[in-house]
Design a protein around this motif. Structure first.
Motif, PDB file in Angstrom:
ATOM      1  N   PRO A   1       2.913  -3.832   3.457  1.00  0.00           N
ATOM      2  CA  PRO A   1       2.507  -4.950   2.399  1.00  0.00           C
ATOM      3  C   PRO A   1       1.059  -5.104   2.619  1.00  0.00           C
ATOM      4  O   PRO A   1       0.327  -4.893   3.574  1.00  0.00           O
ATOM      5  N   VAL A   2       0.389  -5.469   1.246  1.00  0.00           N
ATOM      6  CA  VAL A   2      -0.900  -6.018   1.299  1.00  0.00           C
ATOM      7  C   VAL A   2      -0.999  -7.308   1.836  1.00  0.00           C
ATOM      8  O   VAL A   2      -0.610  -8.525   1.400  1.00  0.00           O
ATOM      9  N   THR A   3      -1.703  -7.349   3.058  1.00  0.00           N
ATOM     10  CA  THR A   3      -1.969  -8.721   3.652  1.00  0.00           C
ATOM     11  C   THR A   3      -3.472  -8.846   4.216  1.00  0.00           C
ATOM     12  O   THR A   3      -4.291  -7.787   3.830  1.00  0.00           O
ATOM     13  N   SER A   4      -3.584  -9.725   4.873  1.00  0.00           N
ATOM     14  CA  SER A   4      -4.680  -9.956   5.298  1.00  0.00           C
ATOM     15  C   SER A   4      -5.191  -8.887   6.471  1.00  0.00           C
ATOM     16  O   SER A   4      -6.236  -8.911   6.663  1.00  0.00           O
ATOM     17  N   GLU A   5      -4.204  -8.352   6.953  1.00  0.00           N
ATOM     18  CA  GLU A   5      -4.472  -7.351   7.899  1.00  0.00           C
ATOM     19  C   GLU A   5      -5.246  -6.014   7.368  1.00  0.00           C
ATOM     20  O   GLU A   5      -5.057  -5.602   6.370  1.00  0.00           O
ATOM     21  N   GLN A   6      -6.328  -5.738   8.060  1.00  0.00           N
ATOM     22  CA  GLN A   6      -7.130  -4.720   7.755  1.00  0.00           C
ATOM     23  C   GLN A   6      -6.525  -3.280   7.602  1.00  0.00           C
ATOM     24  O   GLN A   6      -5.796  -2.670   8.505  1.00  0.00           O
ATOM     25  N   LEU A   7      -6.734  -2.575   6.495  1.00  0.00           N
ATOM     26  CA  LEU A   7      -6.014  -1.484   6.070  1.00  0.00           C
ATOM     27  C   LEU A   7      -6.609  -0.228   7.199  1.00  0.00           C
ATOM     28  O   LEU A   7      -5.740   0.638   7.707  1.00  0.00           O
TER      29      LEU A   7
ATOM     30  N   TYR B   1       0.905  -1.138  -0.126  1.00  0.00           N
ATOM     31  CA  TYR B   1      -0.016   0.124  -0.004  1.00  0.00           C
ATOM     32  C   TYR B   1       1.086   1.325  -0.025  1.00  0.00           C
ATOM     33  O   TYR B   1       1.824   1.296   0.649  1.00  0.00           O
ATOM     34  N   TYR B   2       0.406   2.222  -0.663  1.00  0.00           N
ATOM     35  CA  TYR B   2       1.199   3.542  -0.743  1.00  0.00           C
ATOM     36  C   TYR B   2       0.244   4.550  -0.889  1.00  0.00           C
ATOM     37  O   TYR B   2      -1.010   4.567  -1.607  1.00  0.00           O
ATOM     38  N   LEU B   3       0.491   5.432  -0.063  1.00  0.00           N
ATOM     39  CA  LEU B   3      -0.458   6.823   0.001  1.00  0.00           C
ATOM     40  C   LEU B   3       0.465   7.789  -0.740  1.00  0.00           C
ATOM     41  O   LEU B   3       1.507   8.110  -0.544  1.00  0.00           O
ATOM     42  N   VAL B   4      -0.335   8.363  -2.048  1.00  0.00           N
ATOM     43  CA  VAL B   4       0.564   9.103  -3.066  1.00  0.00           C
ATOM     44  C   VAL B   4      -0.101  10.493  -2.814  1.00  0.00           C
ATOM     45  O   VAL B   4      -1.603  10.780  -3.049  1.00  0.00           O
TER      46      VAL B   4
ATOM     47  N   VAL C   1      -4.984  13.290  -3.453  1.00  0.00           N
ATOM     48  CA  VAL C   1      -4.469  12.045  -2.676  1.00  0.00           C
ATOM     49  C   VAL C   1      -4.925  11.036  -3.011  1.00  0.00           C
ATOM     50  O   VAL C   1      -6.279  10.676  -3.383  1.00  0.00           O
ATOM     51  N   PHE C   2      -4.244   9.858  -3.581  1.00  0.00           N
ATOM     52  CA  PHE C   2      -4.549   8.580  -3.913  1.00  0.00           C
ATOM     53  C   PHE C   2      -4.063   7.398  -2.925  1.00  0.00           C
ATOM     54  O   PHE C   2      -3.024   7.428  -2.413  1.00  0.00           O
ATOM     55  N   LEU C   3      -4.797   6.359  -2.834  1.00  0.00           N
ATOM     56  CA  LEU C   3      -4.361   5.087  -2.029  1.00  0.00           C
ATOM     57  C   LEU C   3      -4.215   4.316  -3.300  1.00  0.00           C
ATOM     58  O   LEU C   3      -4.919   3.678  -4.067  1.00  0.00           O
ATOM     59  N   CYS C   4      -3.010   3.582  -3.137  1.00  0.00           N
ATOM     60  CA  CYS C   4      -2.425   2.373  -4.164  1.00  0.00           C
ATOM     61  C   CYS C   4      -2.009   1.343  -3.707  1.00  0.00           C
ATOM     62  O   CYS C   4      -1.561   1.201  -2.734  1.00  0.00           O
ATOM     63  N   GLN C   5      -2.249   0.166  -4.394  1.00  0.00           N
ATOM     64  CA  GLN C   5      -1.414  -1.056  -4.007  1.00  0.00           C
ATOM     65  C   GLN C   5      -0.562  -1.290  -5.368  1.00  0.00           C
ATOM     66  O   GLN C   5      -1.065  -1.439  -6.363  1.00  0.00           O
ATOM     67  N   LEU C   6       0.807  -1.536  -5.037  1.00  0.00           N
ATOM     68  CA  LEU C   6       1.462  -1.459  -6.186  1.00  0.00           C
ATOM     69  C   LEU C   6       2.584  -2.415  -5.929  1.00  0.00           C
ATOM     70  O   LEU C   6       3.064  -2.741  -4.811  1.00  0.00           O
ATOM     71  N   SER C   7       3.073  -3.081  -6.947  1.00  0.00           N
ATOM     72  CA  SER C   7       4.105  -4.161  -6.743  1.00  0.00           C
ATOM     73  C   SER C   7       5.471  -3.202  -7.074  1.00  0.00           C
ATOM     74  O   SER C   7       5.461  -1.913  -7.551  1.00  0.00           O
ATOM     75  N   ASN C   8       6.505  -3.631  -6.940  1.00  0.00           N
ATOM     76  CA  ASN C   8       7.835  -2.859  -7.040  1.00  0.00           C
ATOM     77  C   ASN C   8       8.005  -2.542  -8.639  1.00  0.00           C
ATOM     78  O   ASN C   8       8.266  -1.263  -9.010  1.00  0.00           O
TER      79      ASN C   8
END
Length: 97
Positions: A70-76, A4-7, A35-42
């Motif tokens: 990291p994007v995991t099962s843990e809630q954002l 997760y990235y906050l851009v 402001v955007f919330l993103c899920q990004l690979s490297n």
């Protein structure tokens, strides 16, 4: 693995701001003005930076990418704190591109 990235961006020229906004729409969920919330690979992160860098004016504009984890099962929601209006969880399926 995705992260997760906050851009967030501060662009001084409206024309450049619109270009940045259009690029960001392809990489994440618009959560607030500039402001955007993103899920990004490297690879996706590198691709995004490569698209954004030539658009901005290096001495007037700023784009910040904040690594949330990291994007995991843990809630954002457990990683985000707010003051004022409560954070409302969005459909995270929208973040997968």
């Amino acid at each position: 693995m995705r992260h997760y990235y906050l851009v967030s961006y501060d662009i001084s020229d409206q024309k450049r701001w619109r270009k940045i906004f259009k690029i960001m729409k392809g990489y994440g969920e618009h959560v607030q003005y500039s402001v955007f919330l993103c899920q990004l690979s490297n690879t996706q992160k590198a691709e995004l930076i490569a698209k954004l860098d030539p658009v901005i004016h290096q001495f007037q504009d700023q784009i910040m990418l904040v690594h949330i984890g990291p994007v995991t099962s843990e809630q954002l929601e457990k990683r985000i704190s707010t003051i004022g209006r409560k954070y409302i969880a969005m459909n995270l399926k929208n973040l997968v591109y």
